[in-house]
Scaffold this motif. Structure first.
Motif, PDB file in Angstrom:
ATOM      1  N   ALA A   8       0.821  -1.215   0.000  1.00  0.00           N
ATOM      2  CA  ALA A   8       0.000   0.000   0.000  1.00  0.00           C
ATOM      3  C   ALA A   8       0.855   1.265   0.000  1.00  0.00           C
ATOM      4  O   ALA A   8       0.530   2.245  -0.671  1.00  0.00           O
ATOM      5  CB  ALA A   8      -0.946  -0.005   1.203  1.00  0.00           C
ATOM      6  N   GLY A   9       1.973   1.242   0.704  1.00  0.00           N
ATOM      7  CA  GLY A   9       2.860   2.403   0.722  1.00  0.00           C
ATOM      8  C   GLY A   9       3.481   2.680  -0.634  1.00  0.00           C
ATOM      9  O   GLY A   9       3.620   3.841  -1.042  1.00  0.00           O
ATOM     10  N   GLY A  30      -8.263 -10.348  -1.843  1.00  0.00           N
ATOM     11  CA  GLY A  30      -7.726 -11.002  -3.035  1.00  0.00           C
ATOM     12  C   GLY A  30      -6.595 -10.266  -3.715  1.00  0.00           C
ATOM     13  O   GLY A  30      -6.487 -10.294  -4.937  1.00  0.00           O
ATOM     14  N   GLY A  31      -5.738  -9.605  -2.951  1.00  0.00           N
ATOM     15  CA  GLY A  31      -4.599  -8.917  -3.542  1.00  0.00           C
ATOM     16  C   GLY A  31      -4.936  -7.591  -4.193  1.00  0.00           C
ATOM     17  O   GLY A  31      -4.159  -7.079  -4.989  1.00  0.00           O
TER      18      GLY A  31
END
Length: 53
Positions: A8-9, A30-31
């Motif tokens: 996410a970063g 799910g990624g």
């Protein structure tokens, strides 16, 4: 071939310089990743501007 963004970063960093800069990025199911706080009336345009292609 592009770089795999699986954090996410990293995705938040990639959105700098776009209309989505500063929006929170969270890991979804799910990624997938979710970009929050996007005005629904501007969602299509913001996504278009975030695509670096």
């Amino acid at each position: 071939m592009g770089t795999l963004l699986d954090d996410a970063g990293d995705i938040a960093d990639a959105l700098r310089g776009t209309a989505l800069r500063g929006h929170p990025v969270e890991e979804g199911l799910g990624g997938t990743f979710l970009v929050g706080d996007v005005d629904p009336g501007r969602a299509v345009g913001a996504g278009d501007r975030a695509d670096p292609r």
